[in-house]
Design a protein around this motif. Structure first.
Motif: not given
Length: 430
Positions: A126-127, A168-171, A175-177, A235-238
């Motif tokens: 994440s960022d 690694d970085r998910l976008t 939301g947060l992935v 994958l979880l997107q919150a």
């Protein structure tokens, strides 16, 4: 299950498949990354063991498994080991001894390792800012967070963020992935089919292989989405109102889809059964589905036990629409939060269940699975089948919500029942 290899000469531990080739006499094995860290080893920078599923062995005693579930739920965030021990009815000394014997760590060490590993994944994926990562991972302060990361990963959080790899970085669009790691095999097709067939209208939905549901975080509404990601992760997107304590949201999501249990011992035991064995070969990745909320799954089990599928959906929809809190604008058929026990005290067919929970006479998250099953059966309107289904989805490994005698499948009847119930998944393992 995952076994970690630690090399005495380098002080580094690795996950299976790492390219390192140490001499066998220099290698010590651990079943948990936390145990390797407690023994003074640090994570390998090449294979990054914090990125794989770290499940507790399914042959661990039920007491230890219950304590682990409470740690995952956050009991040690604001209390000590004595409070955890009291929740499961043993002394703190006995609990520590059991953890040392079966996991190689204390409860506090286990909890700290989980927080640190989750934080490291957030730094990679994440960022979120450093402070946001700290509090999202369950640390009480930045000082505590920095100390733990230096002790476990031998670097400050900013240094660890700078080391992350581009892939690694998910976008996502909002939301947060995050990745939900698992040890293959894992059958998302079967899990999502079960969740779709048993979805609570207005609260849960499954469309195009993506599971979605409403949740509350400290009284504020949120939305979770879980779907396929790769050969070793979902994958979880919150979508949440804030990130503090998100580690527990992620842990509950993983438990909901069966990622918090290791089934290797159960599969080995059941493989010799003439009926279950061929099913294990056909669907080796089946996991027992968990639950987001204990009361929610108990209400669902009672309603689906008493009524045909279509009628049960209508009753659950009415319960949600009349007594749940509306959450507009989500889409995907999601409209409400599931109501609490107090709101359903006079609502049939779950009035007695709701009353017992609301008044504190029935605790759905403590005690042994056997005790929970017996206690549920004493509640008016709760059948043996419904009680066993609740026990199964709350992590009991020896529940049997089907008909007939299956003593020969004990102590792994939950996994056996899920294999046998796949043909009638929409009926809730009837």
């Amino acid at each position: 299950m995952t076994t970690y290899s630690a090399v005495r000469t380098t002080g580094i531990y690795c996950r299976p498949g790492c390219g390192a080739k140490p001499l066998a006499e220099n290698v010590q094995t651990f079943e948990l990354a936390a145990a390797a860290e407690a023994a003074g080893f640090r994570a390998c920078l090449r294979c990054r063991p914090y990125r794989v599923a770290g499940t507790v062995a399914d042959e661990a005693p039920e007491l230890v498994c219950r304590a682990v579930q409470l740690i995952i739920a956050g009991v040690l965030d604001a209390a000590g080991e004595a409070a955890l021990a009291a929740r499961i009815g043993v002394s703190a000394r006995h609990l520590r001894r059991m953890f040392h014997e079966h996991l190689g760590v204390t409860p506090d060490q286990f909890a700290r390792s989980r927080r640190a590993h989750f934080a490291r994944r957030l730094l990679d994926d994440s960022d979120l800012g450093i402070a946001e990562v700290a509090f999202a991972s369950g640390f009480g302060s930045l000082r505590q967070f920095n100390r733990a990361m230096r002790e476990i990963f031998r670097a400050a959080p900013k240094e660890l963020r700078d080391r992350r790899r581009k892939a690694d970085r998910l976008t996502a669009d909002g939301g947060l992935v995050l990745r939900l790691p698992f040890t293959p095999p894992y059958d998302w097709e079967a899990m999502s089919a079960f969740l779709k067939a048993n979805a609570i209208p207005g609260v849960e939905s499954v469309e195009d292989g993506i599971y979605r549901r409403t949740i509350t975080l400290d009284g504020e509404p949120g939305l979770l989405e879980i779907g396929p990601g790769g050969p070793d992760h979902l994958l979880l997107q919150a979508h949440l109102p804030f990130w503090e304590g998100v580690i527990h949201v992620v842990d509950r999501a993983a438990r909901l889809v069966g990622l918090e249990t290791d089934t290797s011992t159960a599969r080995q035991f059941l493989s010799t059964d003439p009926e279950i064995g061929p099913r294990l070969i056909e669907r080796p990745g089946l996991r027992v589905p968990g639950a987001w909320g204990p009361f929610e799954v108990a209400v669902q089990a009672v309603v689906r036990d008493q009524l045909p599928a279509d009628e049960a959906d209508d009753v659950l929809r009415k319960i949600v629409e009349v007594y749940g809190v509306a959450v507009p604008g989500l889409g995907f058929g999601l409209t409400h939060l599931f109501p609490g026990a107090e709101a359903l005290r006079g609502v049939e067919p779950v009035a007695e269940l709701a009353r017992e929970v609301a008044e504190g006479n029935l605790e759905l998250e403590c005690g042994s699975p056997e005790e929970l099953g017996r206690r549920l059966e004493q509640v008016a309107g709760v059948s043996r089948r419904a009680a066993q289904l609740v026990v199964m989805r709350l992590g009991g490994r020896d529940a049997w919500p089907l008909e007939g005698d299956a003593g020969h499948l004990s102590p792994w009847r939950s996994l056996a029942a899920f294999h046998l119930g796949q043909g009638v998944v929409g009926a809730g393992l009837q």
